[in-house]
Design an enzyme around this catalytic site. Sequence first.
Site, PDB file in Angstrom:
ATOM      1  N   TYR A 111       0.872  -1.185   0.000  1.00 42.05           N
ATOM      2  CA  TYR A 111       0.000   0.000   0.000  1.00 42.05           C
ATOM      3  C   TYR A 111       0.905   1.230   0.000  1.00 42.05           C
ATOM      4  O   TYR A 111       1.510   1.566   1.010  1.00 42.05           O
ATOM      5  CB  TYR A 111      -0.908  -0.039   1.237  1.00 42.05           C
ATOM      6  N   LYS A 170      -1.044  -1.205  -4.324  1.00 44.14           N
ATOM      7  CA  LYS A 170      -2.127  -0.218  -4.361  1.00 44.14           C
ATOM      8  C   LYS A 170      -1.418   1.121  -4.489  1.00 44.14           C
ATOM      9  O   LYS A 170      -0.760   1.578  -3.560  1.00 44.14           O
ATOM     10  CB  LYS A 170      -2.936  -0.294  -3.069  1.00 44.14           C
TER      11      LYS A 170
HETATM   12  O1  SI3 Z   1      -6.903   2.625   2.303  1.00 48.32           O
HETATM   13  C1  SI3 Z   1      -7.835   3.288   1.862  1.00 48.32           C
HETATM   14  O2  SI3 Z   1      -8.806   3.593   2.525  1.00 48.32           O
HETATM   15  C2  SI3 Z   1      -7.764   3.739   0.485  1.00 48.32           C
HETATM   16  O3  SI3 Z   1      -7.837   2.988  -0.442  1.00 48.32           O
HETATM   17  C3  SI3 Z   1      -7.606   5.121   0.310  1.00 48.32           C
HETATM   18  C4  SI3 Z   1      -7.860   5.611  -1.113  1.00 48.32           C
HETATM   19  O4  SI3 Z   1      -6.674   5.604  -1.854  1.00 48.32           O
HETATM   20  C5  SI3 Z   1      -8.396   6.987  -0.935  1.00 48.32           C
HETATM   21  N1  SI3 Z   1      -7.389   7.804  -0.298  1.00 48.32           N
HETATM   22  C6  SI3 Z   1      -7.605   8.352   0.887  1.00 48.32           C
HETATM   23  C7  SI3 Z   1      -6.479   9.082   1.512  1.00 48.32           C
HETATM   24  O5  SI3 Z   1      -8.663   8.300   1.454  1.00 48.32           O
HETATM   25  C8  SI3 Z   1      -8.918   7.550  -2.199  1.00 48.32           C
HETATM   26  O6  SI3 Z   1     -10.004   6.755  -2.572  1.00 48.32           O
HETATM   27  C9  SI3 Z   1      -9.360   9.009  -1.989  1.00 48.32           C
HETATM   28  O7  SI3 Z   1     -10.148   9.116  -0.835  1.00 48.32           O
HETATM   29  C10 SI3 Z   1     -10.163   9.535  -3.157  1.00 48.32           C
HETATM   30  O8  SI3 Z   1      -9.436   9.352  -4.339  1.00 48.32           O
HETATM   31  C11 SI3 Z   1     -10.505  11.009  -2.948  1.00 48.32           C
HETATM   32  O9  SI3 Z   1      -9.328  11.805  -2.998  1.00 48.32           O
END
Ligand code: SI3
Length: 289
Positions: free
Chosen positions: A133, A161
């Site tokens: 990750y 990821k």
């Molecule tokens: O581990 C996780 O919850 C994720 O997969 C996080 C994901 O990469 C999200 N990043 C964060 C910091 O929450 C994204 O989905 C992000 O929220 C989204 O692209 C909006 O910026």
Amino acid sequence: MNGLYTALMCSFHDDGRVNEQGLREIVRYNLDVQQVDGLYVNGSTGENFLISTEQKKQIFRVVKDEVEDEAKLIAQVGSLNIDEATDLAQYATDLGYNAISAVTPFYYKFDFDEIKDYYFTILDSVDNDLIIYSIPALTGVNMNLEQFGELFAHDRIIGVKFTAPDFFLLERIRHQFPDKLIYSGFDEMLLPASVLNIDGAIGSTFNINGKRARQIFELAQNGQLNEARDVQKVTNDLITDVLSNGLYPTIKEILKVQGVDAGTLRKPMKPLTADGAKEAERIANTFIT
Ligand code: SI3
């Protein structure tokens, strides 16, 4: 393991306990309504770094119990406490999770040998595959192509990821490691990542917008880029509004508007104000079908 995975939200009671019924409702909404291929459990979106080891295990247990074999499950076990990481890796593997994932170790400025040792120690402790990750904006850990290569040399590190806006690096990783899984992590960049032939994506906004994410991913795979761009545009209108109102509390409020008991957030995250809740309702009514 290809496909779209929701970075699963968790429901908490006001006193900080896991709201098991609410968590089950979030899982069901993701599987039945958003129709994602799998769930990424105890990631950033799950408020993982704000909860106890016992709560992490409770969440792994409840999610597996609800999902059974209906969807793929990835358990995020990364921790600054290596004993906790190996304990959680073993726990999730015993429950039947399809793979584990671990965030790069953060806070202290670990050098690459230490990061590599962290991943190999987790792998030595468990008979399961691992997905790195990588989220440099939150961890401060930026790995280069050679370093990804050193980690990918381990046959049970099956992918990454990739939550970064570095499409040059993403393309180089794709080209050099065609057999590893690449999941895009920024939902607002799903289309450009898909064009680079990723294997899937993991996103927080899939909790409420998983159907559009699938359209973007599949249209891009079919080469229908104009159509994919249109759906990414609507998605980014939604994400812009969600980010400016507060990412996680707004997703929770939108889930509530959909009838899902998404509960409250763990401190020190703060809940929405009354105006914020109204804005979340507007976003839900505008974008969520
Ligand atoms: O581990 C996780 O919850 C994720 O997969 C996080 C994901 O990469 C999200 N990043 C964060 C910091 O929450 C994204 O989905 C992000 O929220 C989204 O692209 C909006 O910026």
